[in-house]
Design a protein around this motif. Structure first.
Motif, PDB file in Angstrom:
ATOM      1  N   VAL A 199      15.259  31.512  63.734  1.00  0.00           N
ATOM      2  CA  VAL A 199      15.696  31.296  62.348  1.00  0.00           C
ATOM      3  C   VAL A 199      17.218  31.157  62.304  1.00  0.00           C
ATOM      4  O   VAL A 199      17.754  30.261  61.647  1.00  0.00           O
ATOM      5  CB  VAL A 199      15.232  32.447  61.421  1.00  0.00           C
ATOM      6  N   ALA A 200      17.911  32.027  63.024  1.00  0.00           N
ATOM      7  CA  ALA A 200      19.373  31.993  63.029  1.00  0.00           C
ATOM      8  C   ALA A 200      19.889  30.671  63.575  1.00  0.00           C
ATOM      9  O   ALA A 200      20.812  30.076  63.004  1.00  0.00           O
ATOM     10  CB  ALA A 200      19.928  33.166  63.846  1.00  0.00           C
ATOM     11  N   TRP A 201      19.311  30.173  64.680  1.00  0.00           N
ATOM     12  CA  TRP A 201      19.790  28.905  65.250  1.00  0.00           C
ATOM     13  C   TRP A 201      19.484  27.726  64.327  1.00  0.00           C
ATOM     14  O   TRP A 201      20.297  26.812  64.195  1.00  0.00           O
ATOM     15  CB  TRP A 201      19.217  28.673  66.642  1.00  0.00           C
ATOM     16  N   VAL A 202      18.340  27.748  63.664  1.00  0.00           N
ATOM     17  CA  VAL A 202      18.034  26.682  62.700  1.00  0.00           C
ATOM     18  C   VAL A 202      19.043  26.735  61.551  1.00  0.00           C
ATOM     19  O   VAL A 202      19.548  25.700  61.105  1.00  0.00           O
ATOM     20  CB  VAL A 202      16.574  26.797  62.189  1.00  0.00           C
ATOM     21  N   ALA A 203      19.367  27.941  61.094  1.00  0.00           N
ATOM     22  CA  ALA A 203      20.338  28.088  60.002  1.00  0.00           C
ATOM     23  C   ALA A 203      21.713  27.579  60.418  1.00  0.00           C
ATOM     24  O   ALA A 203      22.386  26.882  59.646  1.00  0.00           O
ATOM     25  CB  ALA A 203      20.429  29.548  59.570  1.00  0.00           C
ATOM     26  N   VAL A 204      22.149  27.899  61.630  1.00  0.00           N
ATOM     27  CA  VAL A 204      23.448  27.434  62.112  1.00  0.00           C
ATOM     28  C   VAL A 204      23.459  25.905  62.215  1.00  0.00           C
ATOM     29  O   VAL A 204      24.426  25.255  61.807  1.00  0.00           O
ATOM     30  CB  VAL A 204      23.794  28.087  63.472  1.00  0.00           C
ATOM     31  N   ALA A 205      22.399  25.332  62.724  1.00  0.00           N
ATOM     32  CA  ALA A 205      22.327  23.864  62.847  1.00  0.00           C
ATOM     33  C   ALA A 205      22.353  23.202  61.473  1.00  0.00           C
ATOM     34  O   ALA A 205      23.022  22.182  61.280  1.00  0.00           O
ATOM     35  CB  ALA A 205      21.066  23.460  63.620  1.00  0.00           C
ATOM     36  N   LEU A 206      21.645  23.779  60.501  1.00  0.00           N
ATOM     37  CA  LEU A 206      21.636  23.214  59.154  1.00  0.00           C
ATOM     38  C   LEU A 206      23.015  23.321  58.515  1.00  0.00           C
ATOM     39  O   LEU A 206      23.497  22.367  57.894  1.00  0.00           O
ATOM     40  CB  LEU A 206      20.586  23.904  58.284  1.00  0.00           C
ATOM     41  N   GLU A 207      23.674  24.466  58.652  1.00  0.00           N
ATOM     42  CA  GLU A 207      25.024  24.627  58.102  1.00  0.00           C
ATOM     43  C   GLU A 207      25.993  23.638  58.740  1.00  0.00           C
ATOM     44  O   GLU A 207      26.877  23.099  58.083  1.00  0.00           O
ATOM     45  CB  GLU A 207      25.527  26.060  58.287  1.00  0.00           C
ATOM     46  N   SER A 208      25.823  23.403  60.030  1.00  0.00           N
ATOM     47  CA  SER A 208      26.689  22.453  60.716  1.00  0.00           C
ATOM     48  C   SER A 208      26.465  21.043  60.166  1.00  0.00           C
ATOM     49  O   SER A 208      27.422  20.304  59.915  1.00  0.00           O
ATOM     50  CB  SER A 208      26.416  22.489  62.219  1.00  0.00           C
ATOM     51  N   ALA A 209      25.200  20.668  59.942  1.00  0.00           N
ATOM     52  CA  ALA A 209      24.905  19.350  59.352  1.00  0.00           C
ATOM     53  C   ALA A 209      25.520  19.242  57.963  1.00  0.00           C
ATOM     54  O   ALA A 209      26.093  18.203  57.600  1.00  0.00           O
ATOM     55  CB  ALA A 209      23.394  19.131  59.291  1.00  0.00           C
ATOM     56  N   PHE A 210      25.432  20.312  57.180  1.00  0.00           N
ATOM     57  CA  PHE A 210      26.025  20.333  55.839  1.00  0.00           C
ATOM     58  C   PHE A 210      27.538  20.156  55.929  1.00  0.00           C
ATOM     59  O   PHE A 210      28.122  19.356  55.194  1.00  0.00           O
ATOM     60  CB  PHE A 210      25.683  21.653  55.137  1.00  0.00           C
ATOM     61  N   ASP A 211      28.185  20.920  56.819  1.00  0.00           N
ATOM     62  CA  ASP A 211      29.642  20.817  56.965  1.00  0.00           C
ATOM     63  C   ASP A 211      30.066  19.399  57.328  1.00  0.00           C
ATOM     64  O   ASP A 211      31.027  18.870  56.771  1.00  0.00           O
ATOM     65  CB  ASP A 211      30.158  21.797  58.031  1.00  0.00           C
TER      66      ASP A 211
ATOM     67  N   LEU B 290      24.139  37.780  58.214  1.00  0.00           N
ATOM     68  CA  LEU B 290      22.956  38.177  58.973  1.00  0.00           C
ATOM     69  C   LEU B 290      22.660  37.227  60.123  1.00  0.00           C
ATOM     70  O   LEU B 290      22.297  37.658  61.221  1.00  0.00           O
ATOM     71  CB  LEU B 290      21.744  38.298  58.048  1.00  0.00           C
ATOM     72  N   VAL B 291      22.822  35.927  59.895  1.00  0.00           N
ATOM     73  CA  VAL B 291      22.571  34.937  60.943  1.00  0.00           C
ATOM     74  C   VAL B 291      23.481  35.203  62.139  1.00  0.00           C
ATOM     75  O   VAL B 291      23.034  35.275  63.282  1.00  0.00           O
ATOM     76  CB  VAL B 291      22.772  33.505  60.402  1.00  0.00           C
ATOM     77  N   TYR B 292      24.765  35.373  61.884  1.00  0.00           N
ATOM     78  CA  TYR B 292      25.687  35.584  62.999  1.00  0.00           C
ATOM     79  C   TYR B 292      25.518  36.969  63.624  1.00  0.00           C
ATOM     80  O   TYR B 292      25.721  37.129  64.833  1.00  0.00           O
ATOM     81  CB  TYR B 292      27.134  35.297  62.583  1.00  0.00           C
ATOM     82  N   HIS B 293      25.095  37.949  62.847  1.00  0.00           N
ATOM     83  CA  HIS B 293      24.804  39.259  63.427  1.00  0.00           C
ATOM     84  C   HIS B 293      23.652  39.133  64.423  1.00  0.00           C
ATOM     85  O   HIS B 293      23.736  39.638  65.547  1.00  0.00           O
ATOM     86  CB  HIS B 293      24.463  40.270  62.325  1.00  0.00           C
ATOM     87  N   VAL B 294      22.578  38.461  64.028  1.00  0.00           N
ATOM     88  CA  VAL B 294      21.422  38.274  64.917  1.00  0.00           C
ATOM     89  C   VAL B 294      21.846  37.528  66.180  1.00  0.00           C
ATOM     90  O   VAL B 294      21.497  37.929  67.297  1.00  0.00           O
ATOM     91  CB  VAL B 294      20.280  37.524  64.189  1.00  0.00           C
ATOM     92  N   LEU B 295      22.606  36.449  66.023  1.00  0.00           N
ATOM     93  CA  LEU B 295      23.031  35.680  67.198  1.00  0.00           C
ATOM     94  C   LEU B 295      23.945  36.504  68.098  1.00  0.00           C
ATOM     95  O   LEU B 295      23.784  36.481  69.328  1.00  0.00           O
ATOM     96  CB  LEU B 295      23.737  34.395  66.768  1.00  0.00           C
ATOM     97  N   ASN B 296      24.892  37.207  67.523  1.00  0.00           N
ATOM     98  CA  ASN B 296      25.811  38.011  68.334  1.00  0.00           C
ATOM     99  C   ASN B 296      25.080  39.150  69.049  1.00  0.00           C
ATOM    100  O   ASN B 296      25.358  39.431  70.212  1.00  0.00           O
ATOM    101  CB  ASN B 296      26.958  38.551  67.471  1.00  0.00           C
TER     102      ASN B 296
ATOM    103  N   HIS C  79      31.319  31.437  63.397  1.00  0.00           N
ATOM    104  CA  HIS C  79      31.132  30.016  63.100  1.00  0.00           C
ATOM    105  C   HIS C  79      30.815  29.297  64.404  1.00  0.00           C
ATOM    106  O   HIS C  79      31.477  29.520  65.413  1.00  0.00           O
ATOM    107  CB  HIS C  79      32.378  29.400  62.475  1.00  0.00           C
ATOM    108  N   ILE C  80      29.795  28.464  64.368  1.00  0.00           N
ATOM    109  CA  ILE C  80      29.440  27.621  65.505  1.00  0.00           C
ATOM    110  C   ILE C  80      29.230  26.218  64.955  1.00  0.00           C
ATOM    111  O   ILE C  80      28.445  26.026  64.028  1.00  0.00           O
ATOM    112  CB  ILE C  80      28.154  28.104  66.207  1.00  0.00           C
ATOM    113  N   ASP C  81      29.943  25.252  65.500  1.00  0.00           N
ATOM    114  CA  ASP C  81      29.802  23.852  65.065  1.00  0.00           C
ATOM    115  C   ASP C  81      28.873  23.148  66.040  1.00  0.00           C
ATOM    116  O   ASP C  81      29.237  22.883  67.176  1.00  0.00           O
ATOM    117  CB  ASP C  81      31.173  23.172  65.038  1.00  0.00           C
ATOM    118  N   CYS C  82      27.652  22.867  65.578  1.00  0.00           N
ATOM    119  CA  CYS C  82      26.655  22.199  66.414  1.00  0.00           C
ATOM    120  C   CYS C  82      26.744  20.680  66.311  1.00  0.00           C
ATOM    121  O   CYS C  82      26.053  19.986  67.041  1.00  0.00           O
ATOM    122  CB  CYS C  82      25.247  22.589  65.965  1.00  0.00           C
TER     123      CYS C  82
END
Length: 139
Positions: free
Chosen positions: A28-40, A82-88, A115-118
């Motif tokens: 879930v966290a990686w999907v969220a990071v990828a979606l945020e990166s697409a949004f950015d 929460l996303v970055y906490h799970v990933l870290n 922050h991770i830019d995918c």
């Protein structure tokens, strides 16, 4: 315009994916990071909409609507943390990076990221890994 449409379609697909499949917190966290990166990537350099609730004659100024907008913003910040906490927490220590990022001598090798830019396209690969085929428009 294609990048905005692609990010919108990806967001809808992520909502369906998370409603239909039981993914691990890390997935879930990686999907969220990828979606945020697409949004950015889709919104970088674009003019942001004014905050609609700021105008007293706007229908968005009603207390109930303003609460909804503020709750949405608060939920966004909570989800980000929460996303970055799970990933870290799920990442392995990487002491080999310590020299590159000049860590203090007592560093454990664990490095926290917020922050991770995918890139703009990783969301489509992430969705495909979970069985959701969503071709990019304009590709």
């Amino acid at each position: 315009m294609n990048s905005l449409m692609n990010a919108t379609r990806a967001a809808k697909a992520v909502t369906r994916l998370l409603a239909d499949k039981d993914l691990s917190p890390q997935e879930v966290a990686w999907v969220a990071v990828a979606l945020e990166s697409a949004f950015d990537w889709a919104t970088t350099g674009k003019e942001r909409l004014p905050y609609l609730a700021d105008s007293p004659d706007s229908p968005f100024a009603k207390p109930e609507v303003r609460l909804y907008l503020e709750m949405s913003l608060a939920r966004e910040f909570i989800a980000h943390r929460l996303v970055y906490h799970v990933l870290n927490e799920s990442s392995s220590p990487e002491p080999e990076m310590c020299e590159e990022i000049e860590c203090p001598a007592d560093c454990s090798g664990r490095h926290e990221f917020d922050h991770i830019d995918c890139g703009p396209d990783e969301i489509f690969d992430a969705l495909a890994r979970h069985g959701v085929e969503l071709p990019e428009e304009g590709s």
